[in-house]
Design a protein around this motif. Structure first.
Motif, PDB file in Angstrom:
ATOM      1  N   GLY A  49      -5.836  12.572  -5.678  1.00  0.00           N
ATOM      2  CA  GLY A  49      -4.999  11.753  -6.548  1.00  0.00           C
ATOM      3  C   GLY A  49      -5.476  10.317  -6.654  1.00  0.00           C
ATOM      4  O   GLY A  49      -6.418   9.892  -5.997  1.00  0.00           O
ATOM      5  N   VAL A  50      -4.800   9.543  -7.529  1.00  0.00           N
ATOM      6  CA  VAL A  50      -5.088   8.126  -7.717  1.00  0.00           C
ATOM      7  C   VAL A  50      -4.294   7.307  -6.705  1.00  0.00           C
ATOM      8  O   VAL A  50      -3.073   7.466  -6.579  1.00  0.00           O
ATOM      9  CB  VAL A  50      -4.723   7.677  -9.143  1.00  0.00           C
ATOM     10  N   ASN A  51      -4.983   6.456  -5.969  1.00  0.00           N
ATOM     11  CA  ASN A  51      -4.348   5.547  -5.013  1.00  0.00           C
ATOM     12  C   ASN A  51      -4.211   4.172  -5.655  1.00  0.00           C
ATOM     13  O   ASN A  51      -5.038   3.771  -6.476  1.00  0.00           O
ATOM     14  CB  ASN A  51      -5.194   5.438  -3.743  1.00  0.00           C
ATOM     15  N   LYS A  52      -3.182   3.437  -5.254  1.00  0.00           N
ATOM     16  CA  LYS A  52      -2.952   2.129  -5.865  1.00  0.00           C
ATOM     17  C   LYS A  52      -2.482   1.122  -4.829  1.00  0.00           C
ATOM     18  O   LYS A  52      -1.562   1.382  -4.061  1.00  0.00           O
ATOM     19  CB  LYS A  52      -1.912   2.230  -6.983  1.00  0.00           C
ATOM     20  N   LEU A  53      -3.145  -0.043  -4.836  1.00  0.00           N
ATOM     21  CA  LEU A  53      -2.719  -1.188  -4.039  1.00  0.00           C
ATOM     22  C   LEU A  53      -2.193  -2.263  -4.980  1.00  0.00           C
ATOM     23  O   LEU A  53      -2.809  -2.557  -6.001  1.00  0.00           O
ATOM     24  CB  LEU A  53      -3.893  -1.775  -3.245  1.00  0.00           C
ATOM     25  N   GLY A  92       0.802  -1.215   0.000  1.00  0.00           N
ATOM     26  CA  GLY A  92       0.000   0.000   0.000  1.00  0.00           C
ATOM     27  C   GLY A  92       0.834   1.264   0.000  1.00  0.00           C
ATOM     28  O   GLY A  92       0.344   2.327   0.377  1.00  0.00           O
ATOM     29  N   SER A  93       2.084   1.189  -0.466  1.00  0.00           N
ATOM     30  CA  SER A  93       2.973   2.356  -0.442  1.00  0.00           C
ATOM     31  C   SER A  93       2.490   3.475  -1.365  1.00  0.00           C
ATOM     32  O   SER A  93       2.877   4.633  -1.187  1.00  0.00           O
ATOM     33  CB  SER A  93       4.394   1.944  -0.831  1.00  0.00           C
ATOM     34  N   ALA A  94       1.656   3.143  -2.350  1.00  0.00           N
ATOM     35  CA  ALA A  94       1.132   4.160  -3.267  1.00  0.00           C
ATOM     36  C   ALA A  94      -0.325   4.502  -2.969  1.00  0.00           C
ATOM     37  O   ALA A  94      -1.018   5.054  -3.824  1.00  0.00           O
ATOM     38  CB  ALA A  94       1.279   3.685  -4.715  1.00  0.00           C
ATOM     39  N   ALA A  95      -0.775   4.177  -1.763  1.00  0.00           N
ATOM     40  CA  ALA A  95      -2.157   4.455  -1.364  1.00  0.00           C
ATOM     41  C   ALA A  95      -2.175   5.311  -0.100  1.00  0.00           C
ATOM     42  O   ALA A  95      -1.219   5.285   0.688  1.00  0.00           O
ATOM     43  CB  ALA A  95      -2.918   3.152  -1.121  1.00  0.00           C
ATOM     44  N   ALA A  96      -3.237   6.056   0.089  1.00  0.00           N
ATOM     45  CA  ALA A  96      -3.354   6.908   1.270  1.00  0.00           C
ATOM     46  C   ALA A  96      -3.419   6.060   2.538  1.00  0.00           C
ATOM     47  O   ALA A  96      -4.102   5.028   2.571  1.00  0.00           O
ATOM     48  CB  ALA A  96      -4.603   7.779   1.160  1.00  0.00           C
ATOM     49  N   ALA A  97      -2.713   6.497   3.556  1.00  0.00           N
ATOM     50  CA  ALA A  97      -2.676   5.758   4.818  1.00  0.00           C
ATOM     51  C   ALA A  97      -4.070   5.654   5.416  1.00  0.00           C
ATOM     52  O   ALA A  97      -4.815   6.629   5.476  1.00  0.00           O
ATOM     53  CB  ALA A  97      -1.737   6.450   5.799  1.00  0.00           C
ATOM     54  N   GLY A  98      -4.444   4.440   5.829  1.00  0.00           N
ATOM     55  CA  GLY A  98      -5.733   4.212   6.470  1.00  0.00           C
ATOM     56  C   GLY A  98      -6.909   4.086   5.538  1.00  0.00           C
ATOM     57  O   GLY A  98      -8.049   3.964   5.985  1.00  0.00           O
ATOM     58  N   SER A  99      -6.642   4.089   4.209  1.00  0.00           N
ATOM     59  CA  SER A  99      -7.754   4.078   3.252  1.00  0.00           C
ATOM     60  C   SER A  99      -8.143   2.686   2.791  1.00  0.00           C
ATOM     61  O   SER A  99      -9.051   2.547   1.966  1.00  0.00           O
ATOM     62  CB  SER A  99      -7.398   4.928   2.023  1.00  0.00           C
ATOM     63  N   TYR A 100      -7.491   1.647   3.294  1.00  0.00           N
ATOM     64  CA  TYR A 100      -7.832   0.297   2.835  1.00  0.00           C
ATOM     65  C   TYR A 100      -7.641  -0.725   3.948  1.00  0.00           C
ATOM     66  O   TYR A 100      -6.845  -0.534   4.871  1.00  0.00           O
ATOM     67  CB  TYR A 100      -6.962  -0.110   1.639  1.00  0.00           C
TER      68      TYR A 100
END
Length: 242
Positions: free
Chosen positions: A110-114, A73-81
């Motif tokens: 922005g775009v988040n990515k898991l 989840g390094s490219a995703a917002a913290a706590g969003s998944y």
């Protein structure tokens, strides 16, 4: 007599080896893969959604099987998944499901990515990784940025950050050219949000030489940020898109 016995022994050995080769069955190959390589979705403001990712094995056995997964989840917002660390394939089938829950937490614009992949254990062949790309759903508005340069356009850059400090749109220095008189930019943001606009001068004298320049950021007929002249190395203005 000894010669005949020796020949018979060789023949029996060959027949024995052939029988072994004919009856040998290799173990069935354990294989697991995701249904697709990319999943995309949006999350409503203040809401949540669940992405169901099917996974498949290459064979069917009578007992449940559990496979470990790694979620980056390094490219995703913290706590969003929220995502599981494994998936179970029920006995008697070759299909399982990974459920990933997404929430509007720190999403910004922005775009988040898991990125999700199976962890190889030596006995299982794993397929390619999959990913979930997700954004915060919002109503979009269009702003206009007009810049009158001072003569050295290459020194000018700017950026817009969301309320979390993430850069959502920008133009670095050296985007514009020296001698360029003006520039007009169309910028799309989310309605009803808080942002900051920062204009940058690489030389440190703003828009002031050899003539004073200016900038105006507008939403329709409403001016959200404006300035010019010698503002030094940068100037920041907070604004909203109401």
């Amino acid at each position: 007599m000894k010669k005949i016995a020796y020949i018979l022994l060789i023949v029996l050995s060959v027949v024995s080896l052939q029988n072994c080769e004919d009856t040998y069955l290799p173990p069935s190959l354990e294989y697991i893969t995701f249904g697709k390589t990319v999943y995309s979705t949006g999350v409503d403001v203040g809401g949540s959604t669940t992405v169901e990712i099917p996974v498949y094995t290459g064979n069917i056995v009578s007992t449940d099987r559990t496979f470990n997964v790694d979620v980056d989840g390094s490219a995703a917002a913290a706590g969003s998944y929220t995502a599981p660390s494994s998936v179970t394939i029920p006995g008697g089938t070759n299909k399982g499901t990974i459920s990933v829950n997404l929430t509007d937490t720190n999403l910004g614009i922005g775009v988040n990515k898991l990125s999700i992949k199976f962890i190889a254990d030596g006995s299982t062949t794993v397929g390619a990784a999959t990913s979930i790309e997700y954004i915060q759903n919002c109503e979009e508005v269009t702003l206009t940025l007009n810049i009158v340069f001072d003569g050295y356009g290459s020194e000018t850059g700017w950026n817009i950050k969301d309320a979390l400090g993430g850069v959502v749109v920008s133009k670095p220095i050296k985007t514009y050219a020296d001698g360029q008189a003006t520039a007009s930019e169309t910028i799309t943001l989310c309605a009803g949000r808080d942002y900051t606009f920062t204009i940058i001068d690489d030389y440190g004298d703003g828009l002031s030489y050899p003539a004073n320049g200016s900038y105006t950021l507008s939403l329709g007929n409403t001016v959200k940020a404006t300035g010019g002249g010698d503002f030094g190395a940068s100037e920041t203005t907070a604004f909203d898109t109401n």
